[in-house]
Design a protein around this motif. Structure first.
Motif, mmCIF file in Angstrom:
data_model
loop_
_atom_site.group_PDB
_atom_site.id
_atom_site.type_symbol
_atom_site.label_atom_id
_atom_site.label_comp_id
_atom_site.label_asym_id
_atom_site.label_seq_id
_atom_site.Cartn_x
_atom_site.Cartn_y
_atom_site.Cartn_z
ATOM 1 N N ALA A 42 0.829 -1.208 0.000
ATOM 2 C CA ALA A 42 0.000 0.000 0.000
ATOM 3 C C ALA A 42 0.862 1.257 0.000
ATOM 4 O O ALA A 42 0.542 2.240 -0.690
ATOM 5 C CB ALA A 42 -0.939 -0.003 1.206
ATOM 6 N N VAL A 43 1.956 1.242 0.740
ATOM 7 C CA VAL A 43 2.866 2.391 0.761
ATOM 8 C C VAL A 43 3.455 2.602 -0.637
ATOM 9 O O VAL A 43 3.506 3.730 -1.144
ATOM 10 C CB VAL A 43 3.979 2.201 1.819
ATOM 11 N N TYR A 44 3.885 1.515 -1.264
ATOM 12 C CA TYR A 44 4.406 1.603 -2.637
ATOM 13 C C TYR A 44 3.336 2.170 -3.581
ATOM 14 O O TYR A 44 3.575 3.109 -4.335
ATOM 15 C CB TYR A 44 4.856 0.222 -3.138
ATOM 16 N N ALA A 45 2.132 1.580 -3.535
ATOM 17 C CA ALA A 45 1.055 1.969 -4.438
ATOM 18 C C ALA A 45 0.703 3.445 -4.289
ATOM 19 O O ALA A 45 0.498 4.149 -5.284
ATOM 20 C CB ALA A 45 -0.175 1.096 -4.196
ATOM 21 N N GLU A 46 0.628 3.906 -3.067
ATOM 22 C CA GLU A 46 0.304 5.312 -2.823
ATOM 23 C C GLU A 46 1.418 6.209 -3.358
ATOM 24 O O GLU A 46 1.160 7.270 -3.927
ATOM 25 C CB GLU A 46 0.069 5.547 -1.331
#
Length: 93
Positions: A42-46
């Motif tokens: 999720a951190v990567y995607a954001e």
């Protein structure tokens, strides 16, 4: 010569090409390990403003990438799949 995205998708280890989407299931020893992976993903995607479809089923996490606003599989999805694998294998994108 650049490869076609669908050709690249077919070469990704463990990923299946399903129309305009690529999908992979990841298995973990515990529920919390799977949740930790999803949190890092999720951190990567954001950070790249490109978000996967994620299904969590106890110790199995299925990740699916497609570029919704294009209605197609794009280079962003190939990069995201590789980042997902790198996150699993090294803990870093």
């Amino acid at each position: 010569m650049m490869k076609d995205v669908k050709t690249e998708a077919k070469e990704l280890e463990g990923w299946s090409l399903e129309g305009e989407k690529i999908r992979k299931s990841f298995s973990f020893d515990t529920y919390f390990e799977g949740i930790s992976f999803v949190s890092k993903l999720a951190v990567y995607a954001e950070g790249v403003q490109h978000h996967p479809h994620v299904t969590i089923d106890h110790t199995n996490v299925t990740v699916q990438w497609t570029t919704v606003d294009q209605g197609a599989l794009t280079a962003k999805d190939i990069a995201a799949a590789k980042a997902s694998d790198n996150l699993l294998n090294s803990g870093h994108i």
